[in-house]
Design an enzyme around this catalytic site. Structure first.
Site, short mmCIF file in Angstrom:
data_model
loop_
_atom_site.label_atom_id
_atom_site.label_comp_id
_atom_site.label_asym_id
_atom_site.label_seq_id
_atom_site.Cartn_x
_atom_site.Cartn_y
_atom_site.Cartn_z
N CYS A 37 92.58 12.07 3.99
CA CYS A 37 91.40 11.20 4.07
C CYS A 37 91.31 10.45 5.39
CB CYS A 37 91.47 10.21 2.91
SG CYS A 37 90.15 8.98 2.93
N SER A 90 89.02 0.59 3.75
CA SER A 90 89.86 0.82 4.93
C SER A 90 89.80 -0.29 5.97
CB SER A 90 89.50 2.16 5.58
OG SER A 90 88.17 2.17 6.08
#
Length: 255
Positions: A37, A90
């Site tokens: 990812c 993130s």
């Protein structure tokens, strides 16, 4: 990030596998990851860049453990657990890692308040302009739409690169702008091979800046072998991927 609805390689490979091996012991900070990812790689880059101690845990996308879902109901990676408290998303994690470990260097946010604000502004440009344009281009099936999205992406990249001081966005300091962008630079071979993209066509020093990003040690240490990405991105290229981002792009909405 979600994952394709077919089997993927279960663990990191190459340099990333070596990094995983070094982070198996129990630590106050647990990093829940999916090796494939790009959003995960952002947080992983910061952990490695700053030398923060962490325990790496790969999340099985097909059988998520109850504890992981209890700390992150979305079930998405990256996520962290620090002294019993959890965070996800993130860029939020990246900023937390800056704030929670102030004595660790290098820093990914500049000390000057104005420069710090500039970094946040251009990180937002990466997140809201460059990444969605890249995904729209990757998923587009119609040749005319592909051409339109390629120009959209190139324009967003040119807008950024005009502000790059070199060798990194803010100069010598590797900042959150570079962190936010690097995982998509590492993966731009997908659109180069299948959608007509080239770094040279962007112009304005983009090729040189991209080369700096992908050769950063923290980026190399968190990158798996290219071969294992092929089937994952084949789903995006056919516009069949079922990640949250892919579904949002298909529906014409942000995520």
């Amino acid at each position: 990030m979600g994952v394709p609805d077919e089997q993927i390689h279960p663990v990191a490979t190459g340099r990333a596998a070596q990094t995983v091996k070094q982070h198996q012991e129990s630590q106050d900070l647990v990093f829940y990851s999916g090796w494939f990812c790009p959003y995960v790689q952002r947080a992983w880059i910061v952990l490695e860049e700053r030398g923060i101690s962490y325990q790496y845990k790969e999340v099985n996308p097909y059988k998520k453990e109850p504890h992981f879902l209890s700390i992150n109901p979305k079930g998405l990676v990256p996520a962290i657990e620090y002294k019993g408290r959890a965070l996800y998303e993130s860029l939020i994690i990246c900023e937390f890692l800056e704030d929670a470990f102030p004595n660790y260097e290098p820093h990914i946010l500049p000390s000057d308040p104005f420069d710090r604000a500039i970094v946040r502004l251009w990180t937002d440009h990466v997140n809201k302009q460059i990444v969605p344009a890249n995904m729209r281009l990757t998923q587009a099936q119609d040749p005319q739409k592909q051409r339109e999205h390629l120009e959209e992406l190139n324009k967003a990249l040119r807008t950024l690169v005009e502000k790059v001081k070199g060798p990194y966005f803010l100069g010598e300091q590797f900042t959150l702008v570079d962190v936010a962008l690097a995982p998509w630079v590492v993966r731009d071979w997908v659109i180069a091979e299948h959608r007509g993209y080239s770094r040279e066509a962007v112009g304005g020093g983009w090729k040189e800046y991209a080369a700096q990003l992908e050769s950063r040690e923290s980026v190399l240490k968190t990158s798996s072998d290219k071969v294992h990405f092929t089937e994952i991105y084949a789903r995006y290229l056919r516009d069949e991927a079922q990640s949250e981002g892919a579904k949002a792009i298909r529906a014409g909405r942000s995520w």
